[in-house]
Design an enzyme around this catalytic site. Structure first.
Site, PDB file in Angstrom:
ATOM      1  N   GLY A   1       0.820  -1.207   0.000  1.00  0.00           N
ATOM      2  CA  GLY A   1       0.000   0.000   0.000  1.00  0.00           C
ATOM      3  C   GLY A   1       0.850   1.252   0.000  1.00  0.00           C
ATOM      4  CB  SER A   2       0.069   4.657   1.222  1.00  0.00           C
ATOM      5  OG  SER A   2      -1.161   4.739   0.534  1.00  0.00           O
ATOM      6  CB  THR A   3       4.640   1.956   3.393  1.00  0.00           C
ATOM      7  OG1 THR A   3       4.121   0.684   3.005  1.00  0.00           O
ATOM      8  CG2 THR A   3       4.065   2.347   4.746  1.00  0.00           C
ATOM      9  CG  PHE A   4       5.673   0.118  -2.992  1.00  0.00           C
ATOM     10  CD1 PHE A   4       6.695  -0.753  -2.643  1.00  0.00           C
ATOM     11  CD2 PHE A   4       5.496   0.420  -4.331  1.00  0.00           C
ATOM     12  CE1 PHE A   4       7.522  -1.314  -3.612  1.00  0.00           C
ATOM     13  CE2 PHE A   4       6.311  -0.138  -5.310  1.00  0.00           C
ATOM     14  CZ  PHE A   4       7.335  -1.011  -4.937  1.00  0.00           C
ATOM     15  CE  LYS A   5      -0.070   6.271  -2.298  1.00  0.00           C
ATOM     16  NZ  LYS A   5      -1.191   6.953  -1.615  1.00  0.00           N
TER      17      LYS A   5
END
Length: 570
Positions: free
Chosen positions: A303-307
């Protein structure tokens, strides 16, 4: 008469000849035995006349980075009987069944079995073994042994692992460093007569055992305790399925803590925890699930940690600046798909920096498209996402990624905000460490050094660090962006008074989609300008509010609040 005489004479010579041949054969056989086969026969005779018993070697001790013992040895004994030496079998049976809490019939079968040595029970507490020894009954043998003992019970259970009945490492670091920790057993050679009875006046021959080497870890008992307590607390409050925490030095890969609650009791590793016992499946499946270390063995959609990875690739490729503006109406149309932002009413016009702070999906879909699939995968490789981390634990899984030729516009869009690809939590932490530490890809690890128990010789372990995976300028920009996320964006609840913290939140929907199950996570590091520690927390299926910024960020803040002052004093 003459015929009778001649017949008797022939008969005499025939008998004489037979006796002579027999004596010649016997003499030849004796010569062969005494001269040519004497060495082999002596060896065989010695084997028959000697009984060998092993003396167990102590396993090496496992210490944390400050010298606190995490895995120790507890003296125990093995009780055996020797059939030919038992003079009072009924007394022996009653004594052993009573002291060892065994059925008489079970003990009787072993006592009455005709064998050179029959084991009754191992891992017997020394106090009970001493009581058996003091009974002085012939035929009972009490041999010293060791049992692995873990002073803190369930602390770091899925990291340390445990040993089996033979004291061999089965899981975790106990298994990975088996060759280091395992000692060399000694032996006792005892002379016996032809009946197998030990000769009391004969001296024993002893070969002393050699203890295994001690192992020193980067894991810190105090930090592990802080993290484990915080994880147990939020798991109870949110009635979560599980909670995992990793805390690591991003500069060199030393792991300070790795928590996976619920943790099991290392001293009773076959006792199923209720949460695992109630799940369908075989006993072995339940035990394997309980022992499993999900942060290295299970992949997930981050999810958004991968951004953070997407932002790093875009900055490195020069496809975005902090001042670039984007429009977020609450969704983005990609081919035939309408992909929504977590803020359904949209963020409106925002800069790239604001897009990072708001964790805006349309912004990241746009910059992912600018970077392109080919370049995106290049940075996945540079940040180690196509390979295992190399952590010194068994059972590490690898990522699940799209092949380049299979990546269309939709796949590229979802990859950009951490969906449709799967990585392990430790792979994510390693990749982000490179993004914020100046661009160096480290090897996460626990073992720092081992020490020979006899010579005290120390062996230091070396781990690979690959420099230049990200430029200094990009790394500095990523640190500033993530500090802004915590100071003003979705990660506000990750703030720690007196410290500059950077981080990123995530709320990952578990597969299959729209099942109402989420993983709430927060990845943080401090100090933001020169990180000494980086941490990731994952809360699996929290009940009620499940957003990473609301649920996970405060837990990491609590952990940092305890350990940052502690690290300052080290």
């Amino acid at each position: 008469m003459i015929e009778i005489y001649l017949f008797q004479k022939k008969k005499y010579w025939f008998v004489f000849g037979c006796i002579t041949v027999f004596l010649l054969v016997l003499t030849g056989r004796l010569i062969n035995l005494m001269i040519f086969d004497s060495e082999d026969l002596s060896k065989n005779a010695l084997n028959v006349e000697q009984r060998e018993r092993s003396i167990k070697a102590a396993r090496g001790i496992i210490y944390d980075r400050n010298g606190i013992i995490l895995a120790d040895n507890q003296p125990v004994c093995t009780i055996s009987v020797i059939y030919n030496q038992v003079k009072e079998p009924e007394k022996v049976i009653r004594l052993l069944s009573g002291k060892l809490n065994l059925e008489e019939e079970e003990v009787r079968k072993k006592v009455e079995k005709v064998s050179s040595r029959e084991k009754i029970k191992s891992n017997v507490p020394k106090k009970i073994a001493d009581e058996i020894r003091e009974a002085s009954l012939d035929g009972i043998k009490v041999d010293e042994d060791y049992k692995r003992y873990y002073p803190f019970g369930n602390l770091a259970s899925k990291v340390l692992g445990f040993t089996g009945a033979d004291n061999q490492g089965i899981l975790g670091l106990e298994s990975r460093y088996e060759s280091v920790l395992k000692g060399k057993d000694g032996t006792i050679l005892t002379l016996t007569d032809f009946r197998g009875v030990e000769i009391e006046t004969a001296a024993e021959e002893r070969v002393e055992p050699i203890a295994g080497n001690d192992l020193y870890l980067s894991l810190d008992y105090n930090i592990q305790c802080y993290a484990q307590q915080a994880a147990e607390k939020v798991m109870k409050e949110k009635n979560a399925k599980s909670v995992s925490v990793i805390l690591m030095n991003p500069q060199n890969g030393e792991i300070y803590a790795m928590v996976n609650v619920p943790e099991y009791n290392l001293n009773e590793p076959y006792d199923l925890l209720d949460v695992y016992a109630s799940v369908e499946g075989s006993e072995n499946d339940k035990l394997n699930n309980m022992w499993r270390n999900p942060v290295i063995s299970d992949s997930y959609e981050p999810g958004s940690t991968f951004k953070i990875v997407t932002a790093t690739a875009a900055l490195e490729e020069g496809k975005v600046t902090l001042e670039d503006t984007f429009s977020c109406p609450g969704f983005k149309i990609v081919e035939d798909r309408k992909i929504r932002c977590h803020k359904t009413q949209g963020h409106g016009t925002e800069t790239f920096k604001e897009g990072v702070m708001n964790s805006c999906n349309p912004v990241f879909m746009e910059i992912g498209a600018r970077v392109g699939a080919d370049a995106m995968l290049k940075y996945y490789r540079k940040l180690g996402l196509y390979e295992k981390t190399g952590v010194d634990l068994p059972g590490e899984a690898n990522s699940i990624m799209h092949k380049l030729e299979k990546i269309g516009a939709v796949e590229l869009a979802t990859m950009s905000f951490g969906q449709s690809i799967q990585i392990t939590p430790l792979q994510l932490l390693r990749a982000v460490s490179a993004a914020v530490n100046g661009g160096n890809l480290v090897t996460p690890h626990f073992a720092v050094q081992s020490e020979n128990s006899v010579t005290k010789e120390v062996t230091e372990y070396q781990y690979e660090t690959v420099e230049g995976r990200v430029s200094d300028n990009t790394s500095q920009t990523i640190r500033e962006l993530l500090e802004a996320v915590v100071a003003e964006g979705t990660g506000k609840k990750g703030q720690v008074e007196g410290y500059r913290v950077g981080g990123k939140t995530a709320t990952s929907e578990k597969l299959p989609r729209r099942n109402g199950k989420y993983i709430s996570s927060f990845l943080g590091f401090a100090p933001a300008d020169n990180p000494k520690i980086i941490g990731l927390i994952l809360i699996d299926e929290p009940e009620g509010v499940y957003y990473g910024g609301t649920v996970a960020a405060p837990v990491m803040a609590e952990i940092f609040q305890n350990i940052l002052p502690y690290l300052d004093n080290l």
